[in-house]
Design an enzyme around this catalytic site. Structure first.
Site, PDB file in Angstrom:
ATOM      1  N   PRO A 230      -6.354   6.157  -6.587  1.00  0.00           N
ATOM      2  CA  PRO A 230      -6.925   5.284  -7.617  1.00  0.00           C
ATOM      3  C   PRO A 230      -8.424   5.538  -7.744  1.00  0.00           C
ATOM      4  CG  PRO A 230      -6.501   4.038  -5.611  1.00  0.00           C
ATOM      5  CD  PRO A 230      -5.978   5.416  -5.366  1.00  0.00           C
ATOM      6  N   ASP A 404     -12.541   6.919  -4.207  1.00  0.00           N
ATOM      7  CA  ASP A 404     -11.168   6.546  -3.878  1.00  0.00           C
ATOM      8  C   ASP A 404     -11.173   5.050  -3.570  1.00  0.00           C
ATOM      9  OD1 ASP A 404      -8.674   6.068  -2.781  1.00  0.00           O
ATOM     10  OD2 ASP A 404      -8.679   7.845  -1.497  1.00  0.00           O
ATOM     11  N   HIS A 405     -10.609   4.254  -4.492  1.00  0.00           N
ATOM     12  CA  HIS A 405     -10.701   2.801  -4.355  1.00  0.00           C
ATOM     13  C   HIS A 405      -9.876   2.269  -3.194  1.00  0.00           C
ATOM     14  CE1 HIS A 405     -12.413  -0.792  -5.667  1.00  0.00           C
ATOM     15  NE2 HIS A 405     -12.061  -0.816  -6.944  1.00  0.00           N
ATOM     16  N   ARG A 406      -9.003   3.082  -2.623  1.00  0.00           N
ATOM     17  CA  ARG A 406      -8.261   2.652  -1.432  1.00  0.00           C
ATOM     18  C   ARG A 406      -9.183   2.575  -0.225  1.00  0.00           C
ATOM     19  NH1 ARG A 406      -4.022   7.299  -0.836  1.00  0.00           N
ATOM     20  NH2 ARG A 406      -6.023   8.394  -1.017  1.00  0.00           N
ATOM     21  N   ILE A 408     -12.901   2.967  -0.537  1.00  0.00           N
ATOM     22  CA  ILE A 408     -14.276   2.556  -0.846  1.00  0.00           C
ATOM     23  C   ILE A 408     -14.245   1.441  -1.883  1.00  0.00           C
ATOM     24  CG2 ILE A 408     -16.506   3.314  -1.751  1.00  0.00           C
ATOM     25  CD1 ILE A 408     -15.802   6.139  -0.813  1.00  0.00           C
TER      26      ILE A 408
END
Length: 432
Positions: A230, A404-406, A408
């Site tokens: 994501p 990477d929203h997982r 950060i």
């Protein structure tokens, strides 16, 4: 005892490769460290060095061969004192890849009776070549022979299992004795319209080129990255004037040493220092674990013929600008020549991609897994900009971080962009 030279795994993700070119020939003597071949991996074209010494007794896989599996024997080396001819003869046959024809097909073809002419031809009882949609059922060997001999498989009836066309049918067709499909036995098909051209197969002049191993890997990895990671994108505008002035002053000082800093060298340093100041962005997802790195290794996107590769400036946060510049020039040059070693492009904690030289104002880069961020750099342009509450002309650059929203959070990514902007606008801070 002869030594089987196997296709090496030149990168952790390599499963097969292309044996692009042999640098030796049969009968050549080789020693440890000698270059044997150029191999196109999923990353780059690399040189393969000998580990053992001896004489090339037999080359099993010809140069230019695609899809050579890792571990497959590609050559035979005779050790000192061995008969080269015997070594090649003994091990060469066992090293060859097995015939690709499936065993089931071979058994079926051997078991199939030779078609006999019946005294009273009965079209309704003649087995037909069945099809899946518009695809005629035929064994791989039959297809290959039909292509070589110019036989139309669609006109034949198959004598194999379930009406499949086999080798005997193709051989009979070449001799004029093969049974053909009976029009009376099959229902009259409705008149078929002319097939529509494929989406990319209009009458437009074009050339076709087989995808290289590198291009296939780029396509696969980028697709996986966009499908599984994501992405969140954060953009800042950065004033470059102070950095450009510092670069000019440093280059005047470094000229006697033959070093010339690029803007990208300073941005590599700025990103590395930013990652150390915001360690929550210097991370990577590993299964159900989050790795936080103790140093900043920056992967730098370099365009090479046929693709893209990312050589790494290790410990960029602690290296001087002159060292970064020197290493980057060396890595980029060897990347374009396909001379990088595996450890020089595998790894990295974050990436930077600069398209400013093409005049690109800003863009969103795709994260290079397993990393969790990449910085996309646009062109520095003269723009109206508010400085000290007055509208002035300044050199402005847009930088976009992909995160990477997982791994950060948005706030942490925003903090990294803020620190990066401050370091670029006040570049002496990255040198302190």
């Amino acid at each position: 005892m002869p030594i089987n030279l196997q296709m090496p795994a030149l990168s952790p993700t390599m499963e097969e490769g292309t044996l692009a070119k042999w640098l030796v020939k049969e009968g050549d003597e080789v020693a440890s460290g000698d270059l044997l071949a150029e191999i196109e991996t999923d990353k780059a074209t690399m040189e393969f060095e000998a580990v053992d010494e001896g004489t090339i007794a037999k080359i099993v896989v010809a140069e230019g061969t695609d899809n050579v599996k890792v571990g497959e024997v590609i050559a035979i080396i005779a050790e000192e004192g061995e008969d080269v001819a015997e070594a090649g003869k003994e091990d060469g046959s066992s090293a060859k890849a097995p015939e690709p024809e499936p065993a089931v097909e071979q058994v079926a073809e051997k078991a199939a009776p030779t078609p006999e002419k019946p005294s009273e031809p009965a079209p309704a009882e003649t087995p037909k070549a069945t099809s899946d949609g518009n695809r005629v059922k035929a064994s791989p060997l039959a297809r290959r022979l039909a292509e070589q001999k110019g036989v139309d498989l669609g006109a034949l009836s198959g004598s194999g299992p379930n009406g499949r066309i086999i080798k005997a049918d193709v051989d009979a067709a070449e001799g004029g004795t093969a049974p053909v499909k009976s029009e009376a036995a099959a229902p009259a098909p409705a008149p078929a319209a002319a097939p529509a051209p494929a989406a990319n197969d209009f009458d437009i002049p074009h050339t076709s080129e087989k995808l290289s191993g590198m291009r296939k890997t780029i396509a696969r990895r980028l697709t996986e990255a966009k499908q599984t990671i994501p992405h969140i994108y954060l953009t800042v505008d950065i004033q470059l004037d102070k950095l450009l002035k510092l670069r000019s002053e440093l280059n005047a000082t470094l000229e006697p040493r033959g070093v010339k800093l690029s803007v990208n060298d300073l941005l590599i340093k700025a990103l590395a220092v930013s990652l150390m100041q915001v360690p929550k962005c210097n991370v990577s997802i590993d299964g159900d674990q989050l790795k936080t790195f103790a140093r900043a290794d920056i992967s730098v996107a370099v365009s090479i013929p046929g693709g893209l590769i990312t050589p790494i400036i290790t410990s960029a946060d602690t290296k001087s600008l002159s060292t970064i510049s020197t290493e980057m020039k060396d890595l980029a040059g060897r990347a374009k020549d396909g001379k990088l070693k595996m450890h020089e492009y595998q790894g990295g904690t974050a990436s930077i991609s600069n398209m400013g030289m093409f005049g690109i104002k800003n863009f969103d880069a795709v994260i290079n897994p397993p990393q969790a961020m990449i910085m996309a750099i646009g062109a520095g342009q003269k723009r109206p900009h508010v400085i000290d509450d007055s509208l002035q002309i300044a050199t402005i650059m847009s930088a976009t971080g992909s995160f990477d929203h997982r791994a950060i959070d948005g706030a942490d990514g925003a903090q990294l962009m803020q620190v990066f902007k401050e370091l670029v606008e006040n570049p002496l801070g990255m040198l302190a």
